[in-house]
Design an enzyme around this catalytic site. Structure first.
Site, PDB file in Angstrom:
ATOM      1  N   ASP A 168       0.804  -1.228   0.000  1.00  9.12           N
ATOM      2  CA  ASP A 168       0.000   0.000   0.000  1.00  9.12           C
ATOM      3  C   ASP A 168       0.833   1.272   0.000  1.00  9.12           C
ATOM      4  O   ASP A 168       0.464   2.269  -0.623  1.00  9.12           O
ATOM      5  CB  ASP A 168      -0.955   0.015   1.190  1.00  9.12           C
ATOM      6  CG  ASP A 168      -0.214   0.193   2.518  1.00  9.12           C
ATOM      7  OD1 ASP A 168       0.608  -0.676   2.867  1.00  9.12           O
ATOM      8  OD2 ASP A 168      -0.444   1.211   3.198  1.00  9.12           O
TER       9      ASP A 168
ATOM     10  N   ASP B 228       5.581   0.319   3.416  1.00 12.31           N
ATOM     11  CA  ASP B 228       5.838  -0.905   4.164  1.00 12.31           C
ATOM     12  C   ASP B 228       5.679  -2.116   3.256  1.00 12.31           C
ATOM     13  O   ASP B 228       5.595  -1.977   2.029  1.00 12.31           O
ATOM     14  CB  ASP B 228       4.908  -0.997   5.380  1.00 12.31           C
ATOM     15  CG  ASP B 228       3.430  -0.843   4.983  1.00 12.31           C
ATOM     16  OD1 ASP B 228       3.098  -1.147   3.830  1.00 12.31           O
ATOM     17  OD2 ASP B 228       2.626  -0.418   5.829  1.00 12.31           O
TER      18      ASP B 228
ATOM     19  N   TYR C  92      -5.744   0.779   8.887  1.00 14.74           N
ATOM     20  CA  TYR C  92      -6.835   1.040   7.948  1.00 14.74           C
ATOM     21  C   TYR C  92      -8.169   0.647   8.560  1.00 14.74           C
ATOM     22  O   TYR C  92      -8.917  -0.156   8.005  1.00 14.74           O
ATOM     23  CB  TYR C  92      -6.594   0.314   6.626  1.00 14.74           C
ATOM     24  CG  TYR C  92      -5.422   0.886   5.862  1.00 14.74           C
ATOM     25  CD1 TYR C  92      -5.525   2.102   5.202  1.00 14.74           C
ATOM     26  CD2 TYR C  92      -4.195   0.226   5.840  1.00 14.74           C
ATOM     27  CE1 TYR C  92      -4.442   2.649   4.525  1.00 14.74           C
ATOM     28  CE2 TYR C  92      -3.103   0.769   5.166  1.00 14.74           C
ATOM     29  CZ  TYR C  92      -3.243   1.980   4.511  1.00 14.74           C
ATOM     30  OH  TYR C  92      -2.175   2.525   3.851  1.00 14.74           O
TER      31      TYR C  92
ATOM     32  N   GLU D  57       5.743   9.894   3.125  1.00 21.13           N
ATOM     33  CA  GLU D  57       5.409   8.542   2.681  1.00 21.13           C
ATOM     34  C   GLU D  57       4.451   8.579   1.491  1.00 21.13           C
ATOM     35  O   GLU D  57       3.425   9.243   1.526  1.00 21.13           O
ATOM     36  CB  GLU D  57       4.774   7.728   3.811  1.00 21.13           C
ATOM     37  CG  GLU D  57       4.541   6.272   3.437  1.00 21.13           C
ATOM     38  CD  GLU D  57       4.135   5.410   4.629  1.00 21.13           C
ATOM     39  OE1 GLU D  57       4.251   4.165   4.522  1.00 21.13           O
ATOM     40  OE2 GLU D  57       3.708   5.964   5.655  1.00 21.13           O
TER      41      GLU D  57
END
Length: 494
Positions: A75, A78, A231, A471
């Site tokens: 995603d 990571d 999430y 990120e």
């Protein structure tokens, strides 16, 4: 004094023209925005892989449950495969192609390839439901708590690749309905180019949606320890059920989904205004998607969706009667300190999509006594797109690899560690932190990645440890693909 004023004027003109982006610039950004997804790939990489610093990873995913879950996307920075944002990413990539594919002739095959990488994985994840073998949807691979204790390349992963699922006993209507939406949207993308694959996607979407609707519940309740706070489904699952039904209505042209929306809409939020569109909350996008039925086909039952779409649009436009958005001094839409650009790319996409729908029908958005034209929506979206690409107080592009100045220290494991080609020996879990905390630029350029972006004062820290700003994420890029494609084609409604 006159000479000084003249020089100031000249400087102002030069400054304002620095970021006068051309269709060629937008085409360059479009190509890069799609290329980014190759850096997020999990599984066996094909010979056509263009980001060569990446290699195969996650090749045993699913084996612990005797299921093939190899593939899909990581995603963000990571090495976990989270089902909800991955499905949303696939939906938005597909929607980008559906609405703006005609504006990306040189990139349409790359865009379809990016969609297929996501939809192939979602077919695997939903295979048990699609084949009526079991009420099981696989929604995550990787233990995020363990993964986040390491800083290692996806090619080196030695953290647990646990598999997580939702079932009839432990439901997840939110992630299941988003998966159905992604499969349905992808089926439209491949309808003409690969009809058999398109039909397979659509049939799977129908069965996954039936599962989502029949066994209602939030996956945050079933899998809270591994999906929260990463999430969590903060908005609940009603918005995804309406979103999934809307995509199936468009993909299947089956009247039963229209009936479902009419019968269930009032309990699923169809009559509520909402002003935030993200991987978690789908309500405003659903209203705009459904407004197409009223604007272009005069489906009277969908008239209210036009009104709700107008409310969302008006909330973004300064000076309108319903204006409630916040903007930085430099003009960037600002909703939160963490990954704010995700809201910017989704709003720009919706502005342009709605402009398309309004133009086709000869309509306008109504904000009280004022009318907002499609040209107004396009102009507003362009400011947001241009800000991301470098027209901002920091004079930096927030897309890696685009422009003369862009983030060099992004919060991304694969990008920040030397590639397996340059450093074949394994870099252990803890050893990777030496690279996280280093001051040197990332050795691997994750071309096209859009980072989280600046704060509410337009300040940006190009700092690998500031994940809120540095990120990247697939769900930031996916809607941007459609938005930048529009301007690559000259900013003309097609």
């Amino acid at each position: 004094m006159v000479k000084f004023i003249f020089l100031v004027l000249i400087f102002s003109l030069i400054s304002s023209s620095i970021f006068a982006f051309t269709p060629q610039d937008y085409s360059n950004a479009l190509e890069k925005s799609i290329l980014f997804f190759q850096g997020q790939r999990s599984g066996h990489l094909p010979p056509s892989q263009r980001l060569k610093w990446r290699a195969d990873s996650g090749l045993s995913d699913g084996s612990s449950n005797n299921v093939d879950l190899v593939g899909g996307y990581y995603d963000a920075g990571d090495n976990v495969k989270f089902g909800l944002p991955m499905a949303f990413t696939t939906t938005m990539l597909a929607w980008s192609v559906i609405e703006f594919g005609n504006s990306m002739p040189n990139q349409i095959e790359n865009a379809r390839e990016a969609v297929r990488w996501g939809s192939d994985y979602l077919l695997k994840a939903s295979n048990a439901i699609a084949n009526a073998n079991a009420d099981i949807l696989y929604v995550q691979v990787g233990d995020p708590n363990q993964d986040h204790r390491c800083w290692e390349r996806p090619e080196d992963m030695d953290t647990p690749r646990n598999v997580y699922k939702v079932t009839n006993l432990n439901p997840g209507s939110d992630v299941a309905a988003e998966t159905a939406a992604a499969l349905a949207a992808a089926s439209i993308v491949f309808r003409d180019s690969d009809s058999s694959y398109s039909l397979r996607l659509l049939n799977a979407a129908k069965k996954v949606f039936e599962f989502a609707d029949k066994y209602r519940g939030s996956y945050s309740d079933s899998l809270g320890s591994v999906v929260c706070p990463f999430y969590c489904s903060y908005s609940g699952y009603h918005d995804e059920l309406l979103w999934g039904a809307s995509w199936l209505n468009r993909a299947s042209e089956n009247g039963s989904y229209l009936s479902y929306i009419e019968s269930n809409g009032h309990t699923l939020g169809a009559e509520e205004d909402d002003f935030s569109f993200s991987w978690d909350d789908k309500k405003p996008a659903t209203k705009i998607l459904l407004s197409k039925g009223f604007l272009e086909n005069n489906i009277q039952e969908f008239q209210m969706f036009k009104s709700h779409s107008d409310s969302y649009i008006c909330s973004l436009i300064p000076g309108s009667s319903n204006f409630q958005a916040q903007y930085t001094p430099g003009g960037l839409l600002y909703k939160g300190s963490e990954s704010n650009l995700q809201y910017v790319t989704t709003s720009a996409f919706l502005l342009l999509t709605y402009a398309n729908y309004l133009t086709t029908s000869g309509g306008v958005a109504t904000c009280g006594s004022n009318s907002i034209t499609p040209a107004d929506l396009i102009s507003h979206a362009k400011k947001q797109v241009d800000y991301i690409l470098g027209d901002n107080p920091e004079k930096t592009s927030y897309m890696v690899g685009f422009g003369q100045k862009y983030p060099l220290h992004i919060h991304h494991r694969g990008s920040s560690l030397p590639s397996v080609h340059d450093h074949p020996n394994r870099i252990a879990c803890g050893d990777g932190f030496n690279y996280l905390y280093a001051n040197s630029p990332n050795p691997n350029v994750l071309v096209g990645a859009i980072v989280g972006g600046p704060d509410n004062r337009d300040n940006f820290a190009d700092d690998r440890n500031n994940y809120q700003q540095s990120e990247p994420a697939t769900y930031i890029n996916a809607p941007f693909v459609g938005a930048v494609a529009f301007f690559a084609a000259g900013g003309i409604v097609r």
